[in-house]
Design a protein around this motif. Sequence first.
Motif, short mmCIF file in Angstrom:
data_model
loop_
_atom_site.label_atom_id
_atom_site.label_comp_id
_atom_site.label_asym_id
_atom_site.label_seq_id
_atom_site.Cartn_x
_atom_site.Cartn_y
_atom_site.Cartn_z
N ASP A 146 -25.52 30.23 44.29
CA ASP A 146 -25.00 29.02 43.67
C ASP A 146 -23.82 28.53 44.51
N PRO A 147 -23.87 27.29 45.03
CA PRO A 147 -22.79 26.82 45.91
C PRO A 147 -21.41 26.90 45.27
N ARG A 148 -21.34 26.77 43.95
CA ARG A 148 -20.04 26.81 43.28
C ARG A 148 -19.42 28.20 43.32
N GLU A 149 -20.22 29.21 43.61
CA GLU A 149 -19.74 30.59 43.62
C GLU A 149 -19.84 31.24 44.99
N ALA A 150 -20.29 30.49 45.98
CA ALA A 150 -20.57 31.07 47.29
C ALA A 150 -19.33 31.60 47.98
N GLY A 151 -18.17 31.06 47.67
CA GLY A 151 -16.95 31.51 48.33
C GLY A 151 -16.46 32.87 47.89
N VAL A 152 -16.95 33.35 46.74
CA VAL A 152 -16.51 34.65 46.22
C VAL A 152 -17.00 35.76 47.14
N GLY A 153 -16.09 36.62 47.54
CA GLY A 153 -16.44 37.73 48.42
C GLY A 153 -16.06 37.50 49.87
N ASN A 154 -15.81 36.26 50.25
CA ASN A 154 -15.38 35.96 51.61
C ASN A 154 -13.95 36.45 51.82
N VAL A 156 -10.16 36.03 52.28
CA VAL A 156 -9.31 34.95 51.77
C VAL A 156 -8.36 34.55 52.89
N ASN A 157 -8.58 33.36 53.44
CA ASN A 157 -7.73 32.88 54.53
C ASN A 157 -7.61 31.36 54.45
N CYS A 158 -7.17 30.74 55.54
CA CYS A 158 -6.95 29.30 55.52
C CYS A 158 -8.20 28.52 55.91
N GLY A 159 -9.35 29.20 56.03
CA GLY A 159 -10.56 28.57 56.54
C GLY A 159 -10.98 27.32 55.79
N ALA A 160 -10.83 27.29 54.48
CA ALA A 160 -11.19 26.10 53.72
C ALA A 160 -10.08 25.06 53.78
N ALA A 161 -8.84 25.50 53.68
CA ALA A 161 -7.72 24.56 53.67
C ALA A 161 -7.64 23.76 54.97
N MET A 162 -7.98 24.39 56.09
CA MET A 162 -7.74 23.76 57.39
C MET A 162 -8.51 22.46 57.59
N ALA A 186 -14.20 23.51 48.07
CA ALA A 186 -13.83 24.79 48.68
C ALA A 186 -14.45 25.99 47.96
N GLY A 187 -14.96 25.78 46.74
CA GLY A 187 -15.61 26.88 46.04
C GLY A 187 -16.81 27.42 46.78
N ALA A 188 -17.39 26.61 47.64
CA ALA A 188 -18.53 27.07 48.45
C ALA A 188 -18.09 27.93 49.62
N HIS A 189 -16.80 28.01 49.86
CA HIS A 189 -16.28 28.65 51.06
C HIS A 189 -15.29 29.76 50.77
N GLN A 190 -14.41 29.54 49.80
CA GLN A 190 -13.29 30.44 49.57
C GLN A 190 -13.11 30.72 48.08
N SER A 191 -12.31 31.74 47.79
CA SER A 191 -11.89 32.03 46.43
C SER A 191 -10.40 32.30 46.45
N GLU A 196 -7.18 27.89 46.47
CA GLU A 196 -6.01 27.19 45.94
C GLU A 196 -5.30 26.40 47.03
N ALA A 197 -5.15 27.00 48.19
CA ALA A 197 -4.49 26.30 49.30
C ALA A 197 -5.26 25.06 49.71
N ALA A 198 -6.58 25.13 49.67
CA ALA A 198 -7.39 23.95 50.00
C ALA A 198 -7.09 22.81 49.05
N GLY A 199 -6.98 23.12 47.75
CA GLY A 199 -6.66 22.08 46.78
C GLY A 199 -5.28 21.51 46.97
#
Length: 388
Positions: A146-154, A156-162, A186-191, A196-199
């Motif tokens: 599910d794309p909304r949950e895909a970021g879980v388990g990655n 945690v870094n600045c990859g989505a925020a950047m 960003a939910g598809a990428h990070q948790s 939060e930083a992406a937001g």
Amino acid sequence: MTTVTATPSLTDRAAGCLVGAAVGDALGGPVEGWSPEAIAERHGGRVRGIVEPFHREDWRTARPIAPYHKGDGHVTDDTLMTHALIRVYERVRDHLDAYAVADHLVPDLIGTPRWIPELEAEALPLQRIFLAEKWIVARIHYGHVDPREAGVGNIVNCGAAMYMAPVGVVNACAPDAAYAEALDVAGAHQSSYGREAAGVFAAAVAAAFVPGATPRSVVEEALRLAKDGTRAAIEAVCEEAVRYDDFEEALAPLRAAVAPFDTVGPEYRSPSLGARRPSRLHSIEELPVALGMLLVGGGDYRHTVLGAVNYGRDCDSIATMGGALAGALYGADTVPEEWSTEVARASRLDLRGPAERLSAVAREVFERDARRRRAHETAFAALSGAAR
């Protein structure tokens, strides 16, 4: 300090934001991962512009850089991902969510060869992006998560925020909307604090578009929306940043301020055992430092970005964020032309075109939002009247 003589337009601010982000990325790339001391030793002082690779002609084989040509005006994956997200907006022409990442961003990364400056070759973007970004492809395309949950388990870094600046552009002057949309994307990428930083970064960009905005007002909006360790880190760094107006003096104090919230540890290339794991107490390092350098530089593009670059560590992403914010505040003219022209030439990228196209999308989305809001108001008014 930057002096503003006129209010920049939406298109001008968008160009400042996105060109400013790319130039910051290119300036920070060649010194990414190093300490301020190592950077100064290598370059005979602080970096003041575009520089060559840290290992000069040995960039193809020198570890841990190989095989990327970082330097000489080449942008990194920060800009490649930012431009990819802009292309998604161009296709959807409305607000995005995690499903837009699955439906459009992932196919773009794995299906269309593009010029990759650091590889000096045309290749699939997937072949350049970092493992934390490859995660999106692995989880969504191959894992059917599910794309909304895909970021879980990655990690945690600045990859989505950047690469969230485009979300701020599309939601210009609406930080709350930018924050919510970036969290969804960003939910598809990070948790955790990476998401939060992406937001918060997208919200800060949106806040920078408000006419009359200042570095302080941008930080205030970031603090208003940020949660948990991200908010605490921004507050700590910015409380320290206001004591300085010279980045040289601020380098060590800003690092000391963010250190308690940073999970990577003192040796950037040797992360601690607790690095990049979910936490409500921690924060990525890059966003608080970018906001801090924005305050130290008073919003001046050169001062903000050079402070980020010479900070070292993940300085390409710090300079990407700081450059985006300074450019959004004061428009395209604040980005030194000698830098933007050379980065565009060296990277073989059109830096202004994406900003102009995204501005058009932002206008379309605003009109669509206005119609949706009017329809809501009409329906709610009818409902309220019926209730009486």
